[in-house]
Design a protein around this motif. Structure first.
Motif, PDB file in Angstrom:
ATOM      1  N   VAL A  68      69.863  42.104  13.568  1.00  0.00           N
ATOM      2  CA  VAL A  68      69.586  41.082  14.580  1.00  0.00           C
ATOM      3  C   VAL A  68      68.181  40.543  14.322  1.00  0.00           C
ATOM      4  O   VAL A  68      67.209  41.310  14.293  1.00  0.00           O
ATOM      5  CB  VAL A  68      69.684  41.672  15.998  1.00  0.00           C
ATOM      6  N   GLU A  69      68.087  39.221  14.141  1.00  0.00           N
ATOM      7  CA  GLU A  69      66.804  38.596  13.858  1.00  0.00           C
ATOM      8  C   GLU A  69      66.174  38.060  15.139  1.00  0.00           C
ATOM      9  O   GLU A  69      66.820  37.372  15.927  1.00  0.00           O
ATOM     10  CB  GLU A  69      66.962  37.455  12.844  1.00  0.00           C
ATOM     11  N   VAL A  70      64.898  38.387  15.313  1.00  0.00           N
ATOM     12  CA  VAL A  70      64.099  37.833  16.407  1.00  0.00           C
ATOM     13  C   VAL A  70      62.780  37.372  15.794  1.00  0.00           C
ATOM     14  O   VAL A  70      61.852  38.159  15.604  1.00  0.00           O
ATOM     15  CB  VAL A  70      63.848  38.869  17.518  1.00  0.00           C
ATOM     16  N   LEU A  73      61.051  39.429  12.974  1.00  0.00           N
ATOM     17  CA  LEU A  73      61.567  40.790  13.089  1.00  0.00           C
ATOM     18  C   LEU A  73      63.071  40.825  12.854  1.00  0.00           C
ATOM     19  O   LEU A  73      63.795  39.894  13.212  1.00  0.00           O
ATOM     20  CB  LEU A  73      61.264  41.371  14.471  1.00  0.00           C
ATOM     21  N   THR A  74      63.539  41.909  12.266  1.00  0.00           N
ATOM     22  CA  THR A  74      64.972  42.164  12.101  1.00  0.00           C
ATOM     23  C   THR A  74      65.231  43.632  12.454  1.00  0.00           C
ATOM     24  O   THR A  74      64.614  44.535  11.873  1.00  0.00           O
ATOM     25  CB  THR A  74      65.431  41.902  10.652  1.00  0.00           C
ATOM     26  N   PHE A  75      66.147  43.841  13.426  1.00  0.00           N
ATOM     27  CA  PHE A  75      66.507  45.206  13.810  1.00  0.00           C
ATOM     28  C   PHE A  75      67.931  45.473  13.343  1.00  0.00           C
ATOM     29  O   PHE A  75      68.860  44.690  13.603  1.00  0.00           O
ATOM     30  CB  PHE A  75      66.419  45.403  15.325  1.00  0.00           C
ATOM     31  N   VAL A  76      68.111  46.597  12.616  1.00  0.00           N
ATOM     32  CA  VAL A  76      69.409  46.953  12.054  1.00  0.00           C
ATOM     33  C   VAL A  76      69.804  48.335  12.566  1.00  0.00           C
ATOM     34  O   VAL A  76      69.057  49.301  12.372  1.00  0.00           O
ATOM     35  CB  VAL A  76      69.362  46.969  10.511  1.00  0.00           C
ATOM     36  N   ARG A  77      71.003  48.378  13.210  1.00  0.00           N
ATOM     37  CA  ARG A  77      71.537  49.672  13.637  1.00  0.00           C
ATOM     38  C   ARG A  77      72.280  50.301  12.469  1.00  0.00           C
ATOM     39  O   ARG A  77      72.964  49.622  11.710  1.00  0.00           O
ATOM     40  CB  ARG A  77      72.481  49.503  14.830  1.00  0.00           C
ATOM     41  N   VAL A  78      72.161  51.600  12.329  1.00  0.00           N
ATOM     42  CA  VAL A  78      72.737  52.291  11.195  1.00  0.00           C
ATOM     43  C   VAL A  78      74.243  52.135  11.151  1.00  0.00           C
ATOM     44  O   VAL A  78      74.842  52.023  10.068  1.00  0.00           O
ATOM     45  CB  VAL A  78      72.353  53.791  11.217  1.00  0.00           C
ATOM     46  N   GLU A  79      74.908  52.061  12.311  1.00  0.00           N
ATOM     47  CA  GLU A  79      76.365  51.975  12.329  1.00  0.00           C
ATOM     48  C   GLU A  79      76.884  50.608  11.875  1.00  0.00           C
ATOM     49  O   GLU A  79      78.073  50.449  11.587  1.00  0.00           O
ATOM     50  CB  GLU A  79      76.916  52.290  13.725  1.00  0.00           C
ATOM     51  N   ASP A  80      75.957  49.607  11.784  1.00  0.00           N
ATOM     52  CA  ASP A  80      76.370  48.265  11.349  1.00  0.00           C
ATOM     53  C   ASP A  80      76.262  48.067   9.837  1.00  0.00           C
ATOM     54  O   ASP A  80      76.643  47.002   9.321  1.00  0.00           O
ATOM     55  CB  ASP A  80      75.521  47.200  12.045  1.00  0.00           C
ATOM     56  N   VAL A  81      75.753  49.059   9.125  1.00  0.00           N
ATOM     57  CA  VAL A  81      75.491  48.925   7.690  1.00  0.00           C
ATOM     58  C   VAL A  81      76.561  49.655   6.900  1.00  0.00           C
ATOM     59  O   VAL A  81      76.972  50.770   7.254  1.00  0.00           O
ATOM     60  CB  VAL A  81      74.104  49.490   7.336  1.00  0.00           C
ATOM     61  N   ALA A  82      76.991  49.021   5.794  1.00  0.00           N
ATOM     62  CA  ALA A  82      77.950  49.667   4.908  1.00  0.00           C
ATOM     63  C   ALA A  82      77.324  50.921   4.315  1.00  0.00           C
ATOM     64  O   ALA A  82      76.138  50.918   3.952  1.00  0.00           O
ATOM     65  CB  ALA A  82      78.371  48.709   3.793  1.00  0.00           C
ATOM     66  N   PRO A  83      78.063  51.998   4.199  1.00  0.00           N
ATOM     67  CA  PRO A  83      77.499  53.267   3.712  1.00  0.00           C
ATOM     68  C   PRO A  83      76.841  53.138   2.336  1.00  0.00           C
ATOM     69  O   PRO A  83      75.783  53.724   2.102  1.00  0.00           O
ATOM     70  CB  PRO A  83      78.718  54.201   3.676  1.00  0.00           C
ATOM     71  N   ASP A  84      77.457  52.395   1.417  1.00  0.00           N
ATOM     72  CA  ASP A  84      76.867  52.258   0.077  1.00  0.00           C
ATOM     73  C   ASP A  84      75.525  51.528   0.129  1.00  0.00           C
ATOM     74  O   ASP A  84      74.556  51.923  -0.549  1.00  0.00           O
ATOM     75  CB  ASP A  84      77.822  51.513  -0.852  1.00  0.00           C
ATOM     76  N   ASP A  85      75.473  50.458   0.927  1.00  0.00           N
ATOM     77  CA  ASP A  85      74.213  49.711   1.054  1.00  0.00           C
ATOM     78  C   ASP A  85      73.130  50.588   1.672  1.00  0.00           C
ATOM     79  O   ASP A  85      71.967  50.556   1.247  1.00  0.00           O
ATOM     80  CB  ASP A  85      74.427  48.465   1.913  1.00  0.00           C
ATOM     81  N   LEU A  86      73.523  51.369   2.673  1.00  0.00           N
ATOM     82  CA  LEU A  86      72.560  52.246   3.323  1.00  0.00           C
ATOM     83  C   LEU A  86      72.049  53.307   2.358  1.00  0.00           C
ATOM     84  O   LEU A  86      70.847  53.602   2.328  1.00  0.00           O
ATOM     85  CB  LEU A  86      73.208  52.903   4.542  1.00  0.00           C
ATOM     86  N   GLN A  87      72.939  53.849   1.536  1.00  0.00           N
ATOM     87  CA  GLN A  87      72.538  54.897   0.607  1.00  0.00           C
ATOM     88  C   GLN A  87      71.540  54.375  -0.417  1.00  0.00           C
ATOM     89  O   GLN A  87      70.554  55.038  -0.757  1.00  0.00           O
ATOM     90  CB  GLN A  87      73.772  55.463  -0.101  1.00  0.00           C
ATOM     91  N   HIS A 108      68.191  56.089  16.066  1.00  0.00           N
ATOM     92  CA  HIS A 108      68.759  56.964  15.062  1.00  0.00           C
ATOM     93  C   HIS A 108      67.816  57.000  13.846  1.00  0.00           C
ATOM     94  O   HIS A 108      67.122  56.036  13.547  1.00  0.00           O
ATOM     95  CB  HIS A 108      70.135  56.466  14.637  1.00  0.00           C
ATOM     96  N   ALA A 109      67.831  58.080  13.119  1.00  0.00           N
ATOM     97  CA  ALA A 109      66.909  58.256  11.998  1.00  0.00           C
ATOM     98  C   ALA A 109      67.068  57.159  10.941  1.00  0.00           C
ATOM     99  O   ALA A 109      66.090  56.776  10.284  1.00  0.00           O
ATOM    100  CB  ALA A 109      67.120  59.632  11.367  1.00  0.00           C
ATOM    101  N   GLU A 110      68.288  56.642  10.761  1.00  0.00           N
ATOM    102  CA  GLU A 110      68.520  55.622   9.747  1.00  0.00           C
ATOM    103  C   GLU A 110      68.395  54.205  10.273  1.00  0.00           C
ATOM    104  O   GLU A 110      68.669  53.238   9.541  1.00  0.00           O
ATOM    105  CB  GLU A 110      69.901  55.807   9.102  1.00  0.00           C
ATOM    106  N   ASP A 111      68.037  54.029  11.554  1.00  0.00           N
ATOM    107  CA  ASP A 111      67.822  52.679  12.082  1.00  0.00           C
ATOM    108  C   ASP A 111      66.644  52.021  11.349  1.00  0.00           C
ATOM    109  O   ASP A 111      65.749  52.704  10.810  1.00  0.00           O
ATOM    110  CB  ASP A 111      67.535  52.720  13.578  1.00  0.00           C
ATOM    111  N   LEU A 112      66.643  50.693  11.383  1.00  0.00           N
ATOM    112  CA  LEU A 112      65.628  49.961  10.598  1.00  0.00           C
ATOM    113  C   LEU A 112      65.078  48.805  11.426  1.00  0.00           C
ATOM    114  O   LEU A 112      65.845  47.981  11.956  1.00  0.00           O
ATOM    115  CB  LEU A 112      66.253  49.413   9.308  1.00  0.00           C
ATOM    116  N   LEU A 113      63.755  48.764  11.556  1.00  0.00           N
ATOM    117  CA  LEU A 113      63.081  47.637  12.194  1.00  0.00           C
ATOM    118  C   LEU A 113      62.047  47.101  11.204  1.00  0.00           C
ATOM    119  O   LEU A 113      61.127  47.820  10.794  1.00  0.00           O
ATOM    120  CB  LEU A 113      62.396  48.061  13.500  1.00  0.00           C
ATOM    121  N   VAL A 114      62.243  45.843  10.804  1.00  0.00           N
ATOM    122  CA  VAL A 114      61.452  45.262   9.726  1.00  0.00           C
ATOM    123  C   VAL A 114      60.843  43.946  10.177  1.00  0.00           C
ATOM    124  O   VAL A 114      61.496  43.157  10.875  1.00  0.00           O
ATOM    125  CB  VAL A 114      62.337  45.016   8.472  1.00  0.00           C
ATOM    126  N   ALA A 115      59.573  43.712   9.753  1.00  0.00           N
ATOM    127  CA  ALA A 115      58.917  42.409   9.932  1.00  0.00           C
ATOM    128  C   ALA A 115      58.601  41.858   8.545  1.00  0.00           C
ATOM    129  O   ALA A 115      58.024  42.558   7.704  1.00  0.00           O
ATOM    130  CB  ALA A 115      57.649  42.549  10.747  1.00  0.00           C
TER     131      ALA A 115
END
Length: 586
Positions: A68-70, A73-87, A108-115
């Motif tokens: 989600v872009e704001v 900033l972009t916030f990514v929930r781990v459950e929305d990411v393909a497993p291969d991309d996340l790995q 969650h530990a794999e969540d991502l918040l990026v600027a």
């Protein structure tokens, strides 16, 4: 404060603004490479472990596409990411310890918040990562909006710091390369200059190999790094195309980049000669070869080729700018080197002409002396005979002019020997006062004939190291000139003065004097004044040239003070010697 320290403080401030346990900053170093430059956490070991680590940028893109872009900033929930991309992403990332949970509201530990930090041209320059919010919750849209407002000044500070660091790197590169060029350009010819460039520029350009040549001399070896096999052949068409491309690149102030599959910077070359140029890269396992035009003003003078290994960082736009700055200085250095070559060639030619002239004069003088001696001997015999009056009137001027020609031949021979820097003279410790006294005595008959009085004064110790015959000819020539150019009934004043570390011989007359224009050429060989009063006196214009050569040969100097109609003063200044023994050099 170092750039790394500044970045760490910014990261630490950012995590405080957002209320997160960790904040990391990665700087884009190439098209697909980022480097950790700051990692602010409460665990210093984590910072030390990852500081300076590099990773690929490409795995981040598919992950951010799921977020989600704001604003920035972009916030990514781990459950929305393909497993291969996340790995793929996690293999390069840093995860802080976060308690596992199934609560969708909690972080969650794999969540991502990026600027994302971008410059005015929209280029991605840095990435800021947030991890482990202190309240343990995932951020809401409203919280992301407020966070973006709060961090924008810090993101701008990151951009400023990056650009400042790049500018400093460019300045260091420019300073280092310019120092090399400037130190070489004053004394090096093209071969020496290019040798210095190849040796000294490899490290600043991070090059596996570096070559440089003029545009006219460009050949296949320009694309061959030192120590490797020979490059593929360059046909006439490619040679012309590369030269034309370098001229166009210089006009646009751009570089050509030859990679494994494409030529960047000139579409025409890429379209027609891609396979031939990229072969130089692929066959040697390089990443790229960068061709930098070198020139001055609107003229393209040469090509600088920089080859980089496959594992080296890709060439950047900032490096192109720095390289083109260097290319301008290098162009001026090439012009200077060409001037040095031209000067050396001119000096060599002049030296050759001087040697030829010296040999010619010496040969002519030597060949004249023998027949003149024979003629002079026969004339002396004739003068002792009882000859008719008409014959006597012929013999007397013949004797006089033969003597003049003999003196000319001797002067030419002496002048040739004095001008030869390869010859050395036998030297001894001499009393210059005694030698000057002898010179005055030799000129005495001529002075008496012209009714000229010679006054001699001596002061102090007058020992010098020199060749007696040369110094006698030097001082005697000055006194002879003073008598010759004095008016009848005049006076010549000769003074020898030893004082301090020097001995000065001064010869002053009160005759016709020397004009300012004539003084500039006074010591030139065969110079005769245009003054009618001077032309009335006989001579060949060699006497003062011999005086200058002898004086310089003995480490002295000569000074002249004169004005037309007011006489002349010549001052010879020699170094005084403390040695009293005979010293001979062969």
């Amino acid at each position: 404060m170092t750039a790394r320290t500044a970045m760490f403080r910014i990261a630490d401030h950012l995590r405080g603004l957002g209320g997160y346990e960790g904040c990391a900053i990665e700087v884009v170093r190439g098209d697909d490479v980022v480097e950790f430059v700051a990692l602010a956490t409460d665990d210093p070991d984590t910072h030390r472990e990852h500081d300076g680590a590099s990773s690929l940028l490409s795995p981040l893109a598919p992950v951010l596409d799921r977020g989600v872009e704001v604003g920035v900033l972009t916030f990514v929930r781990v459950e929305d990411v393909a497993p291969d991309d996340l790995q793929r992403l996690l293999s390069y990332g840093v995860l802080l310890d976060v308690a596992a949970t199934d609560d969708p509201a909690r972080w969650h530990a794999e969540d991502l918040l990026v600027a994302q930090v971008r410059d005015d041209q929209g280029r991605l320059r840095a990435i800021v990562y947030y991890d482990a919010p202190r309240d343990g919750l995932r951020p809401s849209i409203a919280q992301l909006i407020e966070l973006e407002k709060a961090i924008l000044p810090c993101l701008h500070a990151i951009l400023v710091q990056i650009e400042r660091e790049e500018f400093a790197q460019r300045m260091r590169l420019a300073s280092a390369t310019r120092a090399v060029i400037r130190s070489a350009s004053h004394h090096a010819d093209l071969r020496e200059l290019f040798s210095i460039v190849r040796t000294q520029f490899r490290e600043p350009f991070r090059a596996q190999g570096l070559r440089i040549d003029t545009l006219d001399a460009f050949d296949r070896d320009l694309l061959r790094p030192p120590g490797t096999q020979r490059s593929p052949d360059i046909g006439p068409g490619l040679r012309v195309a590369v030269k034309s491309a370098m001229v166009r690149a210089w006009e646009r102030q751009e570089v050509l980049i030859v990679e494994t599959d494409r030529v960047w910077g000139d579409d025409e070359v890429d379209q027609h000669f891609r396979a031939e140029l990229t072969a130089h890269v692929t066959q040697r396992g390089l990443r790229e070869i960068v061709l930098i035009p070198v020139g001055v003003g609107s003229d393209t003078l040469g090509i600088l080729a920089v080859a980089r290994d496959a594992d080296a960082l890709r060439w950047t736009d900032d490096e192109s700018s720095a390289a083109l700055d260097v290319a301008h200085d290098l162009g001026r250095a090439i012009l200077n080197a060409r001037a040095v070559e031209s000067e050396r060639a001119a000096v060599a030619e002049l030296r050759q002409l001087g040697d030829y002239r010296r040999t010619l004069i010496d040969t002519v003088a030597r060949e004249l002396q023998n027949p003149l001696a024979l003629v002079s001997g026969h004339l002396e015999l004739l003068s002792g005979m009882d000859l008719p009056e008409d014959a006597v009137r012929s013999v007397v001027p013949m004797i006089r002019n033969t003597a003049r020609l003999t003196t000319l031949a001797q002067d030419l021979s002496l002048l040739s020997r004095l001008a030869d820097a390869t010859t050395s003279a036998s030297t001894a410790t001499l009393d210059l006062a005694e030698l000057t006294t002898d010179a005055v005595a030799l000129v005495g008959p001529q002075a008496e004939h012209r009714d000229v009085t010679i006054d001699l004064s001596v002061t102090g110790r007058c020992d010098v190291l020199g060749h007696p015959l040369e110094l006698m000819r030097c001082i005697g020539g000055l006194i002879d000139n003073a008598v010759k150019f004095s008016r009848r009934g005049g006076r010549v004043e000769v003074a020898v003065r030893g004082e301090g570390a020097s001995v000065t011989v001064t010869v002053r007359d009160h005759g016709i004097g020397i004009s300012n224009s004539d003084q500039d050429l006074l010591f030139s060989e065969f110079f005769r004044s245009a003054d009618p009063a001077a032309l009335d006196r006989s001579g060949y214009g060699l006497g003062l040239s011999i005086v200058r050569q002898v004086t310089m040969r003995h480490g002295g100097r000569i000074e002249v003070e004169s004005a037309r109609g007011e006489g002349a003063l010549f001052r010879l200044i020699f170094p005084q010697t403390e040695r009293a023994a005979l010293i001979t050099t062969w």
